[in-house]
Design a protein around this motif. Structure first.
Motif, PDB file in Angstrom:
ATOM      1  N   UNK A  47     -39.043   2.082  24.646  1.00 52.99           N
ATOM      2  CA  UNK A  47     -39.932   0.928  24.582  1.00 52.99           C
ATOM      3  C   UNK A  47     -39.966   0.239  23.221  1.00 52.99           C
ATOM      4  N   UNK A  48     -39.229   0.735  22.244  1.00 54.34           N
ATOM      5  CA  UNK A  48     -39.173   0.021  20.954  1.00 54.34           C
ATOM      6  C   UNK A  48     -38.242  -1.176  21.015  1.00 54.34           C
ATOM      7  N   UNK A  49     -37.476  -1.307  22.094  1.00 54.04           N
ATOM      8  CA  UNK A  49     -36.480  -2.373  22.167  1.00 54.04           C
ATOM      9  C   UNK A  49     -36.933  -3.505  23.076  1.00 54.04           C
ATOM     10  N   UNK A  50     -36.970  -4.743  22.562  1.00 54.57           N
ATOM     11  CA  UNK A  50     -37.379  -5.881  23.387  1.00 54.57           C
ATOM     12  C   UNK A  50     -36.421  -6.167  24.538  1.00 54.57           C
ATOM     13  N   UNK A  51     -35.206  -5.621  24.466  1.00 53.98           N
ATOM     14  CA  UNK A  51     -34.232  -5.817  25.551  1.00 53.98           C
ATOM     15  C   UNK A  51     -34.539  -4.951  26.777  1.00 53.98           C
ATOM     16  N   UNK A  52     -35.471  -4.000  26.655  1.00 51.11           N
ATOM     17  CA  UNK A  52     -35.691  -3.031  27.725  1.00 51.11           C
ATOM     18  C   UNK A  52     -36.026  -3.667  29.079  1.00 51.11           C
ATOM     19  N   UNK A  87     -28.910  -0.723  21.365  1.00 50.46           N
ATOM     20  CA  UNK A  87     -28.392   0.470  20.678  1.00 50.46           C
ATOM     21  C   UNK A  87     -28.453   1.706  21.579  1.00 50.46           C
ATOM     22  N   UNK A  88     -27.317   2.351  21.757  1.00 50.74           N
ATOM     23  CA  UNK A  88     -27.216   3.495  22.660  1.00 50.74           C
ATOM     24  C   UNK A  88     -26.796   4.738  21.877  1.00 50.74           C
ATOM     25  N   UNK A  89     -27.495   5.827  22.127  1.00 50.35           N
ATOM     26  CA  UNK A  89     -27.146   7.127  21.558  1.00 50.35           C
ATOM     27  C   UNK A  89     -25.984   7.745  22.332  1.00 50.35           C
ATOM     28  N   UNK A 120     -29.153   6.987  27.302  1.00 50.47           N
ATOM     29  CA  UNK A 120     -30.034   7.475  26.231  1.00 50.47           C
ATOM     30  C   UNK A 120     -29.959   6.501  25.066  1.00 50.47           C
ATOM     31  N   UNK A 121     -31.043   5.782  24.844  1.00 51.76           N
ATOM     32  CA  UNK A 121     -31.077   4.797  23.775  1.00 51.76           C
ATOM     33  C   UNK A 121     -31.288   5.475  22.423  1.00 51.76           C
ATOM     34  N   UNK A 122     -30.805   4.808  21.376  1.00 56.06           N
ATOM     35  CA  UNK A 122     -30.867   5.377  20.026  1.00 56.06           C
ATOM     36  C   UNK A 122     -32.191   5.027  19.358  1.00 56.06           C
ATOM     37  N   UNK A 123     -32.694   5.959  18.556  1.00 53.03           N
ATOM     38  CA  UNK A 123     -33.824   5.659  17.706  1.00 53.03           C
ATOM     39  C   UNK A 123     -35.177   6.040  18.263  1.00 53.03           C
ATOM     40  N   UNK A 148     -35.996  14.328  15.275  1.00 51.63           N
ATOM     41  CA  UNK A 148     -37.133  14.923  14.560  1.00 51.63           C
ATOM     42  C   UNK A 148     -37.352  14.256  13.211  1.00 51.63           C
ATOM     43  N   UNK A 149     -36.262  13.849  12.560  1.00 46.48           N
ATOM     44  CA  UNK A 149     -36.348  13.201  11.245  1.00 46.48           C
ATOM     45  C   UNK A 149     -36.019  11.719  11.322  1.00 46.48           C
ATOM     46  N   UNK A 150     -36.139  11.128  12.491  1.00 45.82           N
ATOM     47  CA  UNK A 150     -35.810   9.726  12.664  1.00 45.82           C
ATOM     48  C   UNK A 150     -34.394   9.473  13.132  1.00 45.82           C
ATOM     49  N   UNK A 151     -33.556  10.505  13.127  1.00 47.33           N
ATOM     50  CA  UNK A 151     -32.222  10.368  13.680  1.00 47.33           C
ATOM     51  C   UNK A 151     -31.145   9.895  12.731  1.00 47.33           C
ATOM     52  N   UNK A 152     -31.318  10.146  11.446  1.00 48.23           N
ATOM     53  CA  UNK A 152     -30.292   9.732  10.485  1.00 48.23           C
ATOM     54  C   UNK A 152     -28.965  10.419  10.799  1.00 48.23           C
ATOM     55  N   UNK A 153     -27.919   9.606  10.871  1.00 49.24           N
ATOM     56  CA  UNK A 153     -26.592  10.148  11.123  1.00 49.24           C
ATOM     57  C   UNK A 153     -26.248  10.355  12.578  1.00 49.24           C
ATOM     58  N   UNK A 154     -27.204  10.104  13.485  1.00 46.17           N
ATOM     59  CA  UNK A 154     -26.925  10.267  14.907  1.00 46.17           C
ATOM     60  C   UNK A 154     -26.182   9.046  15.451  1.00 46.17           C
ATOM     61  N   UNK A 155     -25.477   9.216  16.578  1.00 47.27           N
ATOM     62  CA  UNK A 155     -24.731   8.092  17.148  1.00 47.27           C
ATOM     63  C   UNK A 155     -25.639   6.905  17.457  1.00 47.27           C
ATOM     64  N   UNK A 156     -25.148   5.731  17.166  1.00 46.87           N
ATOM     65  CA  UNK A 156     -25.887   4.492  17.435  1.00 46.87           C
ATOM     66  C   UNK A 156     -24.861   3.393  17.656  1.00 46.87           C
ATOM     67  N   UNK A 157     -24.540   3.161  18.915  1.00 49.43           N
ATOM     68  CA  UNK A 157     -23.506   2.197  19.260  1.00 49.43           C
ATOM     69  C   UNK A 157     -24.113   1.047  20.040  1.00 49.43           C
ATOM     70  N   UNK A 158     -23.813  -0.168  19.600  1.00 49.87           N
ATOM     71  CA  UNK A 158     -24.284  -1.336  20.327  1.00 49.87           C
ATOM     72  C   UNK A 158     -23.431  -1.498  21.587  1.00 49.87           C
ATOM     73  N   UNK A 159     -24.092  -1.427  22.734  1.00 53.06           N
ATOM     74  CA  UNK A 159     -23.391  -1.518  24.018  1.00 53.06           C
ATOM     75  C   UNK A 159     -23.920  -2.715  24.803  1.00 53.06           C
ATOM     76  N   UNK A 160     -23.043  -3.423  25.446  1.00 49.54           N
ATOM     77  CA  UNK A 160     -23.471  -4.548  26.274  1.00 49.54           C
ATOM     78  C   UNK A 160     -23.996  -4.037  27.612  1.00 49.54           C
TER      79      UNK A 160
END
Length: 204
Positions: A78-83, A5-7, A29-32, A45-57
């Motif tokens: 570091x929340x993403x196991x793909x990192x 997930x990419x911001x 810039x990763x999302x979340x 600040x509020x978890x990012x509700x409504x912010x861009x979140x696009x799955x990118x290969x």
């Protein structure tokens, strides 16, 4: 095909903060991010509700690269196991890779990867810096907002005294926080100033 997930991404900019300030870089810039810093400059600040979140290969991200250094930021990478796999494929292109993190999560990544630890435990006690991150960090960047941040991390900074430390004024109230940082640098002359150079010169 691995995706993440990419911001947003942006290329041919400069690193504005910390040890590599002034260096030409591309940003992924990763999302979340769950940490919730009240002055987050990427909107989480509020978890990012409504912010861009696009799955990118990974292939899509690699195709965009221009600069010799790539910064993976967030959010919280570091929340993403793909990192670790993302770092590996980026390094296989011959590029230097940096990760910016709160340190609240941990995964093993390449030993060549530069890690900027910007701890937020003093803001969000539910997200303490994991012990591996204090040992693995390449630099420590403390955002100074109220002035007691150094005291909060005093024992950790003493235990890891060989890691360079950068003090960065909280940007949204810079007229108040910059004098705080300058005063702290007089007390701790071994630390360095980080001024978010990109914001002063008007680039992303």
């Amino acid at each position: 095909m691995i995706t993440i997930p990419v911001h947003e991404t942006f290329q041919q900019t400069i690193q504005g903060e910390g040890y590599w300030a002034g260096t030409p870089v591309d940003f992924i810039r990763l999302a979340g991010c769950p940490v919730g810093c009240p002055w987050c400059d990427t909107g989480y600040a509020d978890g990012g509700k409504g912010l861009p979140r696009n799955m990118r290969s990974f292939d899509e991200l690699l195709a965009e690269l221009v600069s010799p250094r790539v910064v993976i930021s967030g959010g919280e990478p570091f929340i993403y196991p793909q990192l670790p796999d993302l770092v590996r494929v980026l390094e296989e292109t011959g590029r230097q890779v940096s990760i910016e993190t709160s340190g609240a999560f941990w995964q093993d990544v390449s030993d060549l990867c530069w890690i900027t630890l910007s701890p937020k435990e003093h803001i969000s006690p539910r997200y303490p810096v994991v012990s591996q991150m204090w040992r693995r960090a390449s630099e420590i960047k403390l955002v100074i907002d109220v002035g007691d941040e150094l005291e909060f991390y005093r024992s950790r900074l003493a235990e890891n005294s060989t890691i360079p430390v950068f003090l960065q004024p909280q940007w949204t109230d810079i007229d108040r926080t910059l004098p705080l940082v300058l005063a702290k640098l007089k007390q701790f002359p071994g630390y360095r100033l980080s001024v978010q150079l990109h914001k002063y010169i008007g680039v992303e």
